[in-house]
Design an enzyme around this catalytic site. Structure first.
Site, PDB file in Angstrom:
ATOM      1  CG  ASN A  74      -1.844   1.157   1.291  1.00 57.94           C
ATOM      2  OD1 ASN A  74      -1.470   2.278   0.972  1.00 57.94           O
ATOM      3  ND2 ASN A  74      -3.075   0.908   1.697  1.00 57.94           N
ATOM      4  CG  HIS A 132       0.681   6.314   4.691  1.00 54.04           C
ATOM      5  ND1 HIS A 132      -0.281   7.265   4.947  1.00 54.04           N
ATOM      6  CD2 HIS A 132       0.137   5.135   5.084  1.00 54.04           C
ATOM      7  CE1 HIS A 132      -1.337   6.693   5.506  1.00 54.04           C
ATOM      8  NE2 HIS A 132      -1.106   5.391   5.586  1.00 54.04           N
ATOM      9  CG  HIS A 192      -8.155   3.918   1.467  1.00 47.10           C
ATOM     10  ND1 HIS A 192      -8.252   3.739   2.831  1.00 47.10           N
ATOM     11  CD2 HIS A 192      -9.384   4.315   1.061  1.00 47.10           C
ATOM     12  CE1 HIS A 192      -9.480   4.013   3.238  1.00 47.10           C
ATOM     13  NE2 HIS A 192     -10.187   4.380   2.167  1.00 47.10           N
ATOM     14  NE  ARG A 235      -8.167   7.234   4.721  1.00 52.40           N
ATOM     15  CZ  ARG A 235      -9.000   6.836   5.675  1.00 52.40           C
ATOM     16  NH1 ARG A 235     -10.151   7.436   5.844  1.00 52.40           N
ATOM     17  NH2 ARG A 235      -8.663   5.842   6.474  1.00 52.40           N
ATOM     18  NE  ARG A 253      -7.619  11.171   5.680  1.00 52.34           N
ATOM     19  CZ  ARG A 253      -8.073  10.624   6.806  1.00 52.34           C
ATOM     20  NH1 ARG A 253      -7.263   9.893   7.535  1.00 52.34           N
ATOM     21  NH2 ARG A 253      -9.312  10.800   7.191  1.00 52.34           N
ATOM     22  CD  GLU A 294      -7.179  -0.635   0.967  1.00 51.01           C
ATOM     23  OE1 GLU A 294      -6.899  -1.701   1.537  1.00 51.01           O
ATOM     24  OE2 GLU A 294      -6.823   0.474   1.409  1.00 51.01           O
ATOM     25  CB  THR A 304      -9.352   1.703   7.882  1.00 48.86           C
ATOM     26  OG1 THR A 304      -8.995   2.445   6.726  1.00 48.86           O
ATOM     27  CG2 THR A 304     -10.688   1.032   7.667  1.00 48.86           C
ATOM     28  CD  GLU A 345      -7.054  -6.030   3.135  1.00 51.32           C
ATOM     29  OE1 GLU A 345      -7.222  -5.831   1.915  1.00 51.32           O
ATOM     30  OE2 GLU A 345      -6.327  -5.317   3.840  1.00 51.32           O
ATOM     31  CG  HIS A 395      -5.284  -1.509   9.395  1.00 53.71           C
ATOM     32  ND1 HIS A 395      -5.592  -0.543   8.479  1.00 53.71           N
ATOM     33  CD2 HIS A 395      -5.045  -0.858  10.552  1.00 53.71           C
ATOM     34  CE1 HIS A 395      -5.574   0.638   9.045  1.00 53.71           C
ATOM     35  NE2 HIS A 395      -5.234   0.481  10.313  1.00 53.71           N
TER      36      HIS A 395
HETATM   37  C1  LIG Z   1      -8.296  -0.051   4.460  1.00 54.66           C
HETATM   38  C2  LIG Z   1      -7.002  -0.080   5.129  1.00 54.66           C
HETATM   39  O1  LIG Z   1      -6.825  -0.678   6.132  1.00 54.66           O
HETATM   40  C3  LIG Z   1      -5.839   0.668   4.600  1.00 54.66           C
HETATM   41  O2  LIG Z   1      -5.872   0.904   3.262  1.00 54.66           O
HETATM   42  C4  LIG Z   1      -5.713   1.940   5.250  1.00 54.66           C
HETATM   43  O3  LIG Z   1      -6.968   2.523   5.238  1.00 54.66           O
HETATM   44  C5  LIG Z   1      -4.654   2.796   4.597  1.00 54.66           C
HETATM   45  O4  LIG Z   1      -5.118   4.053   4.437  1.00 54.66           O
HETATM   46  P1  LIG Z   1      -5.178   5.048   5.680  1.00 54.66           P
HETATM   47  O5  LIG Z   1      -3.827   5.044   6.329  1.00 54.66           O
HETATM   48  O6  LIG Z   1      -5.595   6.343   5.094  1.00 54.66           O
HETATM   49  O7  LIG Z   1      -6.221   4.545   6.615  1.00 54.66           O
HETATM   50  N1  LIG Z   2      -5.741  -2.847   3.779  1.00 54.53           N
HETATM   51  C1  LIG Z   2      -4.587  -2.638   4.581  1.00 54.53           C
HETATM   52  C2  LIG Z   2      -3.575  -1.860   3.828  1.00 54.53           C
HETATM   53  O1  LIG Z   2      -3.701  -1.656   2.658  1.00 54.53           O
HETATM   54  C3  LIG Z   2      -2.361  -1.380   4.515  1.00 54.53           C
HETATM   55  O2  LIG Z   2      -2.590  -0.983   5.828  1.00 54.53           O
HETATM   56  P1  LIG Z   2      -1.344  -0.419   6.656  1.00 54.53           P
HETATM   57  O3  LIG Z   2      -0.192  -1.393   6.544  1.00 54.53           O
HETATM   58  O4  LIG Z   2      -0.963   0.910   6.044  1.00 54.53           O
HETATM   59  O5  LIG Z   2      -1.834  -0.301   8.063  1.00 54.53           O
END
Ligand SMILES: CC(=O)[C@@H](O)[C@H](O)COP(=O)(O)O
Ligand SMILES: NCC(=O)COP(=O)(O)O
Length: 236
Positions: free
Chosen positions: A7, A10, A43, A45, A49, A70, A101, A151, A190
């Site tokens: 993911n 960030h 994701h 949003r 953000r 997402e 989340t 998930e 997560h």
């Molecule tokens: C759905 C999820 O668990 C992650 O994608 C998480 O939401 C990452 O994005 P955020 O850090 O903005 O919550």
């Molecule tokens: N769905 C979880 C994700 O994409 C990554 O979550 P995180 O490792 O940033 O907490």
């Protein structure tokens, strides 16, 4: 063992913090892909953000590995997904005021709407995963909604230590078994990091782990030395 979805939200958080053009999540995605990741997760949003619409559009065009988008269960996001056509959509709960989340989807409350959205996306060739709490009731509801995948939210497991983490781990194992009985593909994510991910990846039949925050955080540290050396060479 499981596959790895990275993911990259960030990377975009850093960019949005200053309103600059860098760091570009597209550049990050190429590095992540070349490093051997199996999937890119972003994701989008509602409040934009971090990841922007433009990022998702470009990712879909350039990636050679699958893109997992997402989104919250809203008309705006469903229309966007139908236009972009990611390799899969993960429906997630979203609150504007949350920092991240906080839990899985409320499948009882959202049942009809989630079922409808899942059908629309899957009828259009986009497989759907539901981001859910690791409990047996939510797994059964996910099957009834008709999603191909779930998930499991590992946030609580990641926050706990010792016996409490063990209890959460057991819940994830039981939810995984139950999901397999219903022919659901199981992913997890997560809060997973370099010390707690292996145990989840070793669960039998665990398909994919989506990990973001810890990888981007670690990348800042392991990349810092080179970044400083290159700037030092420029200024001196
Ligand atoms: C759905 C999820 O668990 C992650 O994608 C998480 O939401 C990452 O994005 P955020 O850090 O903005 O919550
Ligand atoms: N769905 C979880 C994700 O994409 C990554 O979550 P995180 O490792 O940033 O907490």
């Amino acid at each position: 063992m499981a596959t790895l979805g990275v993911n990259i939200d960030h990377v975009a958080t850093l960019r949005q913090q200053r309103g600059t053009k860098y760091p570009d999540p597209i550049d990050a995605a190429i590095l992540v892909q070349n490093a051997g990741a199996d999937q890119i997760t972003v994701h989008l949003r509602e409040d934009r953000r971090h990841i922007q619409d433009r990022d998702v559009k470009l990712l879909k065009q350039i990636l050679q590995i699958p893109l997992n988008l997402e989104i919250g269960n809203t008309k705006e996001m469903i229309d966007f997904a139908l236009t972009i056509r990611p390799n899969m959509v993960t429906l997630v709960p979203e609150k504007r005021e949350e920092r991240t989340t906080e839990g899985g989807l409320n499948l009882n409350q959202g049942f009809d709407s989630l079922k409808n959205t899942t059908k629309i996306l899957q009828d259009n060739g986009i497989p759907v995963s539901l981001f859910v709490e690791p409990n047996l009731e939510d797994i059964e509801l996910s099957m009834k909604i008709g999603a191909k995948m779930v998930e499991l939210h590992t946030g609580r497991y990641a926050e706990q230590d010792g016996n409490l983490a063990d209890e959460e781990f057991e819940r994830i194992c039981k939810a995984t078994k139950q999901a397999h009985k219903f022919d659901l593909i199981v992913h997890s994510g997560h809060g997973l990091h370099y010390r707690n991910a292996k145990r989840i990846a070793k669960i039998e039949g665990m398909c994919d782990l989506n990990i973001g925050h810890s990888i981007i955080s670690y990348a800042v540290l392991v990349g810092l030395e080179r970044a400083v050396q290159e700037m030092k060479a420029i200024v001196s």
